[in-house]
Design an enzyme around this catalytic site. Structure first.
Site, PDB file in Angstrom:
ATOM      1  N   LYS A   1     -43.080 -22.503 -64.791  1.00 54.18           N
ATOM      2  CA  LYS A   1     -44.495 -22.166 -65.009  1.00 54.18           C
ATOM      3  C   LYS A   1     -44.592 -21.640 -66.440  1.00 54.18           C
ATOM      4  O   LYS A   1     -43.639 -21.035 -66.948  1.00 54.18           O
ATOM      5  CB  LYS A   1     -44.912 -21.086 -63.991  1.00 54.18           C
ATOM      6  CG  LYS A   1     -46.262 -20.414 -64.264  1.00 54.18           C
ATOM      7  CD  LYS A   1     -47.445 -21.305 -63.949  1.00 54.18           C
ATOM      8  CE  LYS A   1     -48.790 -20.649 -64.313  1.00 54.18           C
ATOM      9  NZ  LYS A   1     -49.855 -21.641 -64.558  1.00 54.18           N
TER      10      LYS A   1
ATOM     11  N   ALA B   1     -57.747 -23.085 -61.823  1.00 50.37           N
ATOM     12  CA  ALA B   1     -57.975 -22.165 -62.956  1.00 50.37           C
ATOM     13  C   ALA B   1     -57.151 -20.917 -62.650  1.00 50.37           C
ATOM     14  O   ALA B   1     -57.672 -19.856 -62.309  1.00 50.37           O
ATOM     15  CB  ALA B   1     -59.446 -21.829 -63.108  1.00 50.37           C
TER      16      ALA B   1
ATOM     17  N   CYS C   1     -53.733 -25.298 -72.282  1.00 49.13           N
ATOM     18  CA  CYS C   1     -54.291 -24.761 -71.025  1.00 49.13           C
ATOM     19  C   CYS C   1     -55.814 -24.692 -71.154  1.00 49.13           C
ATOM     20  O   CYS C   1     -56.325 -24.053 -72.067  1.00 49.13           O
ATOM     21  CB  CYS C   1     -53.732 -23.377 -70.713  1.00 49.13           C
ATOM     22  SG  CYS C   1     -54.562 -22.653 -69.266  1.00 49.13           S
TER      23      CYS C   1
ATOM     24  N   THR D   1     -54.160 -30.720 -67.896  1.00 48.59           N
ATOM     25  CA  THR D   1     -55.287 -31.072 -67.021  1.00 48.59           C
ATOM     26  C   THR D   1     -56.587 -31.294 -67.800  1.00 48.59           C
ATOM     27  O   THR D   1     -56.741 -30.832 -68.935  1.00 48.59           O
ATOM     28  CB  THR D   1     -55.503 -29.963 -65.979  1.00 48.59           C
ATOM     29  OG1 THR D   1     -55.599 -28.714 -66.676  1.00 48.59           O
ATOM     30  CG2 THR D   1     -54.371 -29.911 -64.985  1.00 48.59           C
TER      31      THR D   1
ATOM     32  N   GLY E   1     -46.630 -33.296 -60.554  1.00 53.81           N
ATOM     33  CA  GLY E   1     -47.074 -31.971 -60.127  1.00 53.81           C
ATOM     34  C   GLY E   1     -47.847 -31.995 -58.829  1.00 53.81           C
ATOM     35  O   GLY E   1     -47.297 -31.731 -57.754  1.00 53.81           O
TER      36      GLY E   1
END
Ligand code: RRO
Length: 296
Positions: free
Chosen positions: A38, A63, A121, A184, A256
Site C-alpha cells: 500500500k 477514496a 492518487c 484510478t 487489484g
C-alpha cells in the site's frame, strides 16, 4: 524488467491487500511475480472516514485517502518479506518533493527490490496526490527519488490528465526506470434515496473492468512515447486481459480489484494463462509479445 527479475509478470496493484507482511506473503504464495505495498508516506495517516469504498457498475470507487502506518513502521515487514524470498516493490508518496526523497531513502535502505512512486492518487489535495498532473513536478520528484534509490524507480501515472505521454516523457527525463499505467480514474457515485454522494470524500478513484479500455489506451500511447518499460494496471480480471496489455506495450501487469472477488490465486491463474498463451502461439517468452499489437 528495468533490472527486476520476476518469476512471472504479475503483481498486485498498490493498495489492494498490501497492508501487512502476512497478506503480501499470501499474494506471493498465490502466484504473483512480486508484491506491491500500500502507498507509504512519512508520518502515519488515518485516511478519510468511511464510507471509503463502494461497488459501482463495472468496478469499484475508492477514496481511502492514503491511510498507512508510515514508511518506518513498514521497514520490519519489508525485511520479513525479503527474508522469505519475496520480491517487494514499495509504493510510496510524499507531501513535498523533499518528503518523497526522504521516504524513498527509508524504503531503499530497507532493501526493497523497486520503488513505485505514487504521483497519481486522485483522493487527496494535489500536492499530496496528483503531483503527477504536472510534467515539471513529475520530473523533479523522479530526479529526487533517483538520487537516493538503490533499486529501480517506477513512476505510477494518472489517467486524469489531458496528455499522459507528456507526463511519461517527464518521468523518463527524470531518470525513471519504468512506468506504471495507470492509477484510478476520478469518478462519483450518488445515492438516489439519500440524495447525496456515497463516499465521504464525495469523489473517488474508479478501478475494475470499467477502467480497462482507458488504461489500455494509456499503455498504448505511452509505449509509443518512451523507451522505458511499462507496467499495465487497470481492470485486469483474467489472462486474456493481461495478454491484451502485453500486446499493447506492457512488460508486466498489476491486478487489484479482481483480487477482491478472485482471491489470492488469481495471480497464479493469470500467470499460467499467459504462459499457455505463449506456448500455444509459438512464443518463447513474455518479451516476444510486448507491443506486438503496434505492428512492425
Ligand atoms: O488511498 C487512496 O485513496 C488511493 C491511492 Br493512495 C491511490 O493511489 N489510488 C487510489 O485509487 N486510492
Amino acid at each position: 524488467m528495468a533490472g527486476l527479475e520476476l518469476r512471472n509478470p504479475t503483481m498486485n496493484a498498490a493498495g489492494v491487500l498490501g497492508i501487512s507482511a502476512p497478506l503480501l506473503k499470501r499474494i506471493y504464495e498465490g502466484g504473483a511475480g512480486a508484491v506491491v505495498t500500500k502507498s507509504l508516506g512519512g508520518p502515519q495517516r488515518m485516511g478519510h472516514s468511511n464510507p471509503t469504498l463502494v461497488s459501482v457498475e463495472g468496478g469499484a470507487l475508492n477514496a481511502m485517502g492514503l491511510p498507512n502506518p508510515g514508511a518506518e513502521y513498514f521497514v520490519e515487514m519489508i525485511r520479513e518479506l525479503k527474508g522469505d524470498g519475496v520480491p517487494v516493490v514499495a509504493s510510496f508518496f510524499g507531501g513535498s518533493i523533499e518528503e518523497f526523497r526522504d521516504v524513498a531513502l527509508v524504503l531503499s535502505e530497507a532493501g526493497v527490490d523497486a520503488l513505485e512512486v505514487n504521483v497519481s492518487c486522485p483522493n487527496v489535495a494535489e500536492e499530496m496526490g496528483m503531483l503527477g498532473a504536472d510534467p515539471m513536478n513529475t520530473e523533479k520528484v523522479t530526479e529526487a527519488v533517483k538520487e537516493v534509490a538503490k533499486s529501480p524507480v517506477i513512476v505510477k501515472l494518472s489517467p486524469n490528465v489531458t496528455d499522459i505521454c507528456e507526463i511519461a516523457r517527464a518521468a523518463e527525463r527524470g531518470g525513471a526506470d519504468a512506468i506504471t499505467a495507470v492509477n484510478t480514474l476520478k469518478g462519483l457515485a450518488v445515492d438516489a434515496d439519500l440524495r447525496r454522494p456515497i463516499l465521504t470524500n464525495v469523489t473517488g478513484g474508479l478501478s475494475g473492468p470499467a477502467l480497462k479500455p482507458v488504461a489500455l489506451r494509456c499503455v498504448w500511447e505511452i509505449y509509443e512515447a518512451v523507451e522505458i518499460p511499462i507496467i499495465g494496471c487497470g481492470g485486469i480480471s483474467n489472462w486474456r486481459d493481461a495478454v491484451e496489455y502485453l500486446l499493447s506495450g506492457a512488460t508486466a501487469v498489476e491486478i487489484g480489484t479482481a483480487a477482491m472477488d478472485g482471491g489470492f490465486d488469481i495471480y497464479g491463474k493469470i500467470a499460467e494463462g499467459i504462459r499457455e498463451y505463449l506456448v500455444e502461439n509459438g512464443f518463447k517468452e513474455v518479451k516476444d509479445i510486448v507491443g506486438l499489437a503496434h505492428g512492425g
